[in-house]
Motif scaffolding. Structure first.
Motif, PDB file in Angstrom:
ATOM      1  N   TYR A   4       3.637  -0.872   2.320  1.00 15.47           N
ATOM      2  CA  TYR A   4       3.004  -1.582   3.281  1.00 15.47           C
ATOM      3  C   TYR A   4       3.863  -2.279   4.180  1.00 15.47           C
ATOM      4  N   ASN A   5       3.051  -2.701   5.357  1.00 14.37           N
ATOM      5  CA  ASN A   5       3.852  -3.413   6.483  1.00 14.37           C
ATOM      6  C   ASN A   5       4.009  -4.549   5.966  1.00 14.37           C
ATOM      7  N   ALA A   6       5.218  -5.302   6.224  1.00 14.50           N
ATOM      8  CA  ALA A   6       5.367  -6.754   5.733  1.00 14.50           C
ATOM      9  C   ALA A   6       4.331  -7.558   6.449  1.00 14.50           C
ATOM     10  N   ASN A   7       3.940  -7.385   7.404  1.00 12.41           N
ATOM     11  CA  ASN A   7       2.757  -8.229   8.317  1.00 12.41           C
ATOM     12  C   ASN A   7       1.492  -7.741   8.030  1.00 12.41           C
ATOM     13  N   GLU A   8       1.041  -7.143   6.799  1.00 14.73           N
ATOM     14  CA  GLU A   8      -0.203  -6.525   6.639  1.00 14.73           C
ATOM     15  C   GLU A   8      -0.514  -7.403   5.177  1.00 14.73           C
ATOM     16  N   TYR A   9      -1.668  -7.791   5.096  1.00 12.29           N
ATOM     17  CA  TYR A   9      -2.286  -8.552   3.983  1.00 12.29           C
ATOM     18  C   TYR A   9      -3.454  -7.545   3.782  1.00 12.29           C
ATOM     19  N   ILE A  10      -3.394  -7.166   2.150  1.00 16.61           N
ATOM     20  CA  ILE A  10      -4.628  -6.343   1.633  1.00 16.61           C
ATOM     21  C   ILE A  10      -5.315  -7.206   0.502  1.00 16.61           C
ATOM     22  N   PHE A  17     -16.041 -11.388   8.742  1.00 18.54           N
ATOM     23  CA  PHE A  17     -15.166 -12.591   9.409  1.00 18.54           C
ATOM     24  C   PHE A  17     -15.200 -13.448   8.080  1.00 18.54           C
ATOM     25  N   ILE A  18     -13.990 -13.945   7.717  1.00 18.25           N
ATOM     26  CA  ILE A  18     -13.920 -14.991   6.773  1.00 18.25           C
ATOM     27  C   ILE A  18     -12.969 -16.160   7.315  1.00 18.25           C
ATOM     28  N   GLY A  19     -13.546 -17.351   7.319  1.00 14.52           N
ATOM     29  CA  GLY A  19     -12.706 -18.268   7.645  1.00 14.52           C
ATOM     30  C   GLY A  19     -12.321 -18.055   9.296  1.00 14.52           C
ATOM     31  N   GLY A  20     -13.039 -17.538  10.059  1.00 14.20           N
ATOM     32  CA  GLY A  20     -12.937 -17.291  11.339  1.00 14.20           C
ATOM     33  C   GLY A  20     -11.931 -16.149  11.794  1.00 14.20           C
ATOM     34  N   ALA A  21     -11.221 -15.412  10.688  1.00 12.08           N
ATOM     35  CA  ALA A  21     -10.519 -14.450  10.875  1.00 12.08           C
ATOM     36  C   ALA A  21     -11.385 -13.117  10.644  1.00 12.08           C
ATOM     37  N   GLU A  22     -10.802 -12.092  11.418  1.00 11.20           N
ATOM     38  CA  GLU A  22     -11.562 -10.706  11.339  1.00 11.20           C
ATOM     39  C   GLU A  22     -10.710  -9.930  10.164  1.00 11.20           C
ATOM     40  N   TRP A  23     -11.426  -9.382   9.080  1.00 11.09           N
ATOM     41  CA  TRP A  23     -10.807  -8.549   8.183  1.00 11.09           C
ATOM     42  C   TRP A  23     -11.577  -7.100   8.241  1.00 11.09           C
ATOM     43  N   ASP A  47     -20.010  -0.130  -9.530  1.00 11.58           N
ATOM     44  CA  ASP A  47     -20.293  -0.792 -10.630  1.00 11.58           C
ATOM     45  C   ASP A  47     -21.807  -1.282 -10.363  1.00 11.58           C
ATOM     46  N   PRO A  48     -22.727  -1.483 -11.366  1.00 13.58           N
ATOM     47  CA  PRO A  48     -24.039  -1.748 -10.995  1.00 13.58           C
ATOM     48  C   PRO A  48     -24.374  -3.202 -10.805  1.00 13.58           C
ATOM     49  N   TRP A  49     -23.299  -3.963 -10.943  1.00  9.83           N
ATOM     50  CA  TRP A  49     -23.408  -5.260 -10.760  1.00  9.83           C
ATOM     51  C   TRP A  49     -22.750  -6.004  -9.593  1.00  9.83           C
ATOM     52  N   LYS A  50     -21.893  -5.425  -9.108  1.00  9.71           N
ATOM     53  CA  LYS A  50     -21.084  -5.979  -7.927  1.00  9.71           C
ATOM     54  C   LYS A  50     -20.597  -4.886  -7.141  1.00  9.71           C
ATOM     55  N   ASN A  51     -20.076  -5.117  -5.969  1.00  7.18           N
ATOM     56  CA  ASN A  51     -19.316  -4.308  -5.063  1.00  7.18           C
ATOM     57  C   ASN A  51     -18.019  -4.926  -4.741  1.00  7.18           C
ATOM     58  N   GLU A  52     -16.875  -3.874  -4.302  1.00  5.72           N
ATOM     59  CA  GLU A  52     -15.409  -4.544  -4.217  1.00  5.72           C
ATOM     60  C   GLU A  52     -15.108  -3.572  -2.801  1.00  5.72           C
ATOM     61  N   TYR A  53     -14.669  -4.424  -1.962  1.00  3.78           N
ATOM     62  CA  TYR A  53     -14.281  -3.951  -0.654  1.00  3.78           C
ATOM     63  C   TYR A  53     -12.618  -4.094  -0.466  1.00  3.78           C
ATOM     64  N   GLU A  54     -11.934  -3.191  -0.173  1.00  6.42           N
ATOM     65  CA  GLU A  54     -10.496  -3.454   0.492  1.00  6.42           C
ATOM     66  C   GLU A  54     -10.659  -3.722   1.720  1.00  6.42           C
ATOM     67  N   ILE A  55      -9.950  -5.059   2.192  1.00  8.48           N
ATOM     68  CA  ILE A  55      -9.887  -5.486   3.357  1.00  8.48           C
ATOM     69  C   ILE A  55      -8.634  -5.863   3.736  1.00  8.48           C
ATOM     70  N   TRP A  56      -8.175  -5.904   4.956  1.00  8.32           N
ATOM     71  CA  TRP A  56      -6.978  -6.077   5.467  1.00  8.32           C
ATOM     72  C   TRP A  56      -6.816  -6.665   6.633  1.00  8.32           C
ATOM     73  N   ARG A  57      -5.692  -7.233   6.905  1.00  9.11           N
ATOM     74  CA  ARG A  57      -5.430  -7.878   8.393  1.00  9.11           C
ATOM     75  C   ARG A  57      -3.995  -7.769   8.686  1.00  9.11           C
ATOM     76  N   GLU A  58      -3.787  -7.544  10.020  1.00  8.71           N
ATOM     77  CA  GLU A  58      -2.185  -7.772  10.365  1.00  8.71           C
ATOM     78  C   GLU A  58      -2.140  -9.342  10.637  1.00  8.71           C
ATOM     79  N   VAL A  59      -0.806  -9.872  10.489  1.00  4.82           N
ATOM     80  CA  VAL A  59      -0.398 -11.289  10.542  1.00  4.82           C
ATOM     81  C   VAL A  59       0.932 -11.171  11.324  1.00  4.82           C
ATOM     82  N   GLU A  60       1.018 -11.761  12.529  1.00  8.46           N
ATOM     83  CA  GLU A  60       1.983 -12.001  13.231  1.00  8.46           C
ATOM     84  C   GLU A  60       3.005 -13.039  12.597  1.00  8.46           C
ATOM     85  N   HIS A  61       4.185 -12.875  12.264  1.00 12.45           N
ATOM     86  CA  HIS A  61       5.049 -13.862  12.037  1.00 12.45           C
ATOM     87  C   HIS A  61       6.059 -14.451  12.902  1.00 12.45           C
TER      88      HIS A  61
END
Length: 195
Positions: free
Chosen positions: A142-148, A166-172, A181-195
């Motif tokens: 993974y790119n060091a600037n990428e959160y998954i 959008f979570i906490g004002g940031a786009e994911w 799963d019959p009771w929940k859904n799971e989504y892989e979300i990511w975003r690039e962050v500039e350091h």
């Protein structure tokens, strides 16, 4: 034995269920639907924190766990509990005897997310993606600037890969949806962050 169980049930716990309401304003989206956890009743319970992690997410890292002993009642994996102000994600509801249930749950923090595609706002739980070491083959890089992360939602929340939340004002952006799963859904979300 039943008297001993009843005597040890001295903690108040709220039983929560997911509700929806039409709203006039959802941030900058205008009218939409807001999902929220609603307290339907308060019950007496025996709460026992566990030393092992509770794997509430199939694709993410677990959280601290707690086991509750409750009187038998209508309770499914689609409900949640509130214990000492903490959200408890239910992962198992097991009969103990004719009058009691053992409920295993993960102590998690919920976050409010907005999905502009349908104009909904909903509670979710974010956890880090679980990455296991596998051989043979090159490891996933993974790119060091990428959160998954993994966004765990109630089953009623349907999101589409290729769109964003959008979570906490940031786009994911949403990469992958896990909806078996019959009771929940799971989504892989990511975003690039500039350091």
């Amino acid at each position: 034995m039943a008297e001993a169980k009843a005597a040890s049930m001295m903690t108040r716990v709220e039983v929560l269920e997911l509700r929806e309401a039409r709203t006039q304003h959802v941030g900058e989206l205008g009218p939409g639907t807001r999902y929220f956890w609603y307290s339907v009743r308060t019950v007496w319970a025996q709460a026992t924190p566990t030393t092992r992690r509770n794997n509430f997410s199939t694709h993410g890292i677990g959280a601290a766990g707690v086991t509750f002993l409750l009187r038998r009642q209508k309770l499914t994996l689609g409900h949640a509990l509130r214990y000492r102000g903490r959200h408890c994600f239910i992962t198992a509801v097991l009969p103990v005897d004719a009058g009691h249930l053992a409920v295993e749950a993960a102590l998690v923090e919920t976050t409010e997310a907005t999905y502009p595609e349908t104009g909904i706002t909903f509670p979710g739980v974010i956890t880090e993606k679980y990455v296991r070491f596998e051989q043979p083959g090159p490891p996933e890089v993974y790119n060091a600037n990428e959160y998954i992360h993994i966004l765990v939602t109630p089953k009623a929340i349907g999101l589409t890969p290729g769109k964003s939340v959008f979570i906490g004002g940031a786009e994911w952006p949403i990469r992958i949806a896990h909806k078996l799963d019959p009771w929940k859904n799971e989504y892989e979300i990511w975003r690039e962050v500039e350091h």
